[in-house]
Enzyme design. Sequence first.
Site, short mmCIF file in Angstrom:
data_model
loop_
_atom_site.label_atom_id
_atom_site.label_comp_id
_atom_site.label_asym_id
_atom_site.label_seq_id
_atom_site.Cartn_x
_atom_site.Cartn_y
_atom_site.Cartn_z
N ASP A 93 4.67 -41.49 -8.67
CA ASP A 93 4.20 -43.21 -8.56
C ASP A 93 5.23 -43.52 -9.41
OD1 ASP A 93 3.53 -45.65 -7.48
OD2 ASP A 93 2.62 -45.58 -6.65
N HIS B 249 8.62 -43.50 -9.45
CA HIS B 249 9.37 -45.28 -9.55
C HIS B 249 9.59 -45.89 -9.79
CE1 HIS B 249 6.05 -44.48 -4.85
NE2 HIS B 249 6.89 -43.14 -5.02
#
Length: 393
Positions: A219, A242
């Site tokens: 993430d 991310h």
Amino acid sequence: MEQTTSCVLFLAFVLLVFASSGVADPLTYNVLNYGAKSDGDFDSTRAFVAAWTLACGSIKPATVYVPPGRFLLRGVVFRGQCKNNAIVFRIDGTLVAPSDYKVVGSTGNWILFEHVSGVSVYGGLLDGQGTGLWTCKRSGKGCPGGATSLGFSNSKNIVIRGLTSLNSQLYHIVIDGCNNVNVDGVSVSASGNSPNTDGIHVQSSTGVTILNSRIGTGDDCVSVGPGTNNLWIENVACGPGHGISIGSLGKEAEEPGVQNVTVKTVTFTGTQNGVRIKSWGRPSSGFARNILFQHAIMTDVENPIVIDQHYCPDEKNCPGLVSGVKISDVTYQDIRGTSATEVAVKFDCSASYPCRDIRMEDVKLTYRNKPAEASCTNADGTASGLIQPSSCL
Ligand SMILES: *[C@@H]1O[C@H](CO)[C@@H](O)[C@H](O)[C@H]1NC(C)=O
């Protein structure tokens, strides 16, 4: 007379040797002395808490020492208020979470420091053993949310240096409600497709710096939540992951803003985003202002520069997908590299509160050896220097 003098001298000598050998230092609490075992199997939680309690109760600076080896810890909270404000947690070994994710998976935290002041964590490897929970989450139903590996909550004057975090169930490190936190030389590693394993999450905190760190995870490498002020991120390598994200902001109607964030000298390799600001598409008092992204190198990044104000994963309570979050005074300076998609710069701002004072200076992003594209909605600002793709502001 002479004999007495030499006797006193000898005694002083003995005391000096004794004191400097470290053996006599009563303020280092080695967890082995309180029942911990380094076999990775025995539950050492009580021993760690016992050592912490002594360090915390000491009126002088104190050290909790974790020697080499593997120490199994169930969920543990190290609580203040302490009698001194200089506690060192020196970890030469590995702290291991239970392999059964259900043990701490519903508690939110694996290792949590709460209401502490002046705590430094040096070294250490945290093995969150999160793979079982990731598998459960990927197959869908009935999984607990998971536990953050290392949390600091409502604390101040914190140092985290030289720590490695591996395979957290949920976030790796969370800094929440803190003041003056220095994260340096940290390494975070989890699979690129592990769910919700943000590297470092900061919220409701002032004066956090994150330096010289390497973050590869499933993430956000760093995520920045509401109520963050004076955040400094420098010399961080991100990927997989991310990217570095301010947000999600504006989930709540009443929410503090984010201001004065500097992100400089960062690299993104094969990440989903580079530098991102993200808000929910719903009413909110939130804002993000005075943000600087400087000296970033992108390699094969899907969305190198992005502001997305239309986030609403459940598509509930997002009237018209219009965000109340006010984004202003955001500078992108010297951002270079390659985009993995055609649109390398995307400013998708709120219809009610267009982004203001976006500044771009020396941005060069290519897609397949050609200039990439830029897209602007409700975004206002200026561009100077070399700008490629050409500015849509
Ligand atoms: C912004 O944050 C930095 C630390 O990141 C701090 O040194 C500086 O004083 C802050 N600026 C303002 C105006 O508060």
